[in-house]
Design an enzyme around this catalytic site. Structure first.
Site, PDB file in Angstrom:
ATOM      1  N   GLU A  19     -17.227  18.907  17.053  1.00 21.25           N
ATOM      2  CA  GLU A  19     -17.533  17.834  17.997  1.00 21.25           C
ATOM      3  C   GLU A  19     -18.915  17.258  17.664  1.00 21.25           C
ATOM      4  OE1 GLU A  19     -16.819  17.252  22.735  1.00 21.25           O
ATOM      5  OE2 GLU A  19     -18.382  18.662  22.182  1.00 21.25           O
ATOM      6  N   GLU A  67     -17.297  24.537  30.634  1.00 18.12           N
ATOM      7  CA  GLU A  67     -18.243  24.261  29.549  1.00 18.12           C
ATOM      8  C   GLU A  67     -19.606  23.897  30.114  1.00 18.12           C
ATOM      9  OE1 GLU A  67     -18.776  21.154  25.772  1.00 18.12           O
ATOM     10  OE2 GLU A  67     -17.264  20.759  27.322  1.00 18.12           O
TER      11      GLU A  67
END
Length: 255
Positions: free
Chosen positions: A239, A142
């Site tokens: 998120e 990520e």
């Protein structure tokens, strides 16, 4: 419409962590993710998933001393044995939870030559990817923005895809965080479309503020339709930081 997973690290913070599973299910979510499962026994987390009909979509590998400011150890020379032990631990948890993908946080390599950080990162990925594949688990990396996490090693999609190319593993994918990439590079829709086969998971928040969709500059109704049209069939993790109470801020969620 895409499948949305509640990120229980950031959503439903009105409740103790283990109670967030039920809250997510009652709010209409069928999948959950969170940063780390390791403060709990895998059996108690698995029970919460089963009791609420939830899929465990994602969690991260152990990321070092989180409370002390570490955001991953995968680029830190001298921490390879700790990283390898973390791979084994992540496999144990992911297997117990039925979780089919885990993410590596690359970390903040302070006082480390960038070339050394990259070398260690690639070596650690090459260690982890085949072991996770044997367990039936995808490995993700990520990119995070350097405004929220100054010094984070992996910070844009071009860098991530270069690493995917160099590792050349069929079990390494990119986790595309819409919020982070809006800050670092923009051009969301074309980047997603051009790299769709290598994107295994997405996450969202609006910008600025990292709050729920509809509170900032990102055109999420367009993006959701676009992602559907190009055939993305993975999950999108929510998120974000609710501006008020979690359920009150879910009016953006497509029914």
């Amino acid at each position: 419409m895409p499948k949305f997973a509640a990120n229980l690290t950031m959503l439903f913070n009105e409740l103790p962590f283990l109670d967030r599973f039920e809250a997510a299910a009652k709010a209409g979510f069928t999948g959950v993710e969170y940063l780390f499962p390791y403060d709990f026994q895998p059996e108690e987390l698995a029970e919460r998933l089963k009791a609420n009909g939830l899929t465990q979509v994602l969690h991260n590998l152990p990321a070092g001393d989180w409370a002390g400011g570490e955001r991953g150890i995968a680029t830190l020379p001298g921490r390879e044995a700790e990283f390898q032990a973390g791979v084994d631990k992540a496999i144990t948890y992911a297997t117990a939870l039925g979780c089919k993908q885990v993410n590596i946080l690359s970390g903040i390599p302070k006082n480390v030559d960038p070339a050394d950080a990259r070398r260690v990162f690639i070596e650690n990925i090459k260690y982890a990817a085949p072991r996770l594949k044997d367990a039936g688990i995808k490995l993700l990396i990520e990119a995070c923005n350097t405004r929220d996490i100054p010094g984070f090693f992996l910070n844009n999609s071009t860098q991530a895809f270069e690493i995917l190319d160099e590792v050349a593993s069929d079990n390494l994918f990119f986790q595309y965080d819409i919020y982070h990439m809006q800050i670092m590079e923009g051009d969301l829709a074309p980047t997603i479309k051009a790299n769709l086969p290598r994107i295994a998971h997405m996450q969202l928040a609006d910008n600025p503020g990292r709050n729920e969709p509809g509170t900032g500059e990102i055109n999420y109704p367009f993006l959701f339709n676009f992602i559907d049209e190009i055939g993305y069939d993975g999950w999108i993790g929510c998120e974000y930081k609710p501006k008020t109470e979690t359920v009150a801020g879910l009016n953006w969620l497509p029914k």
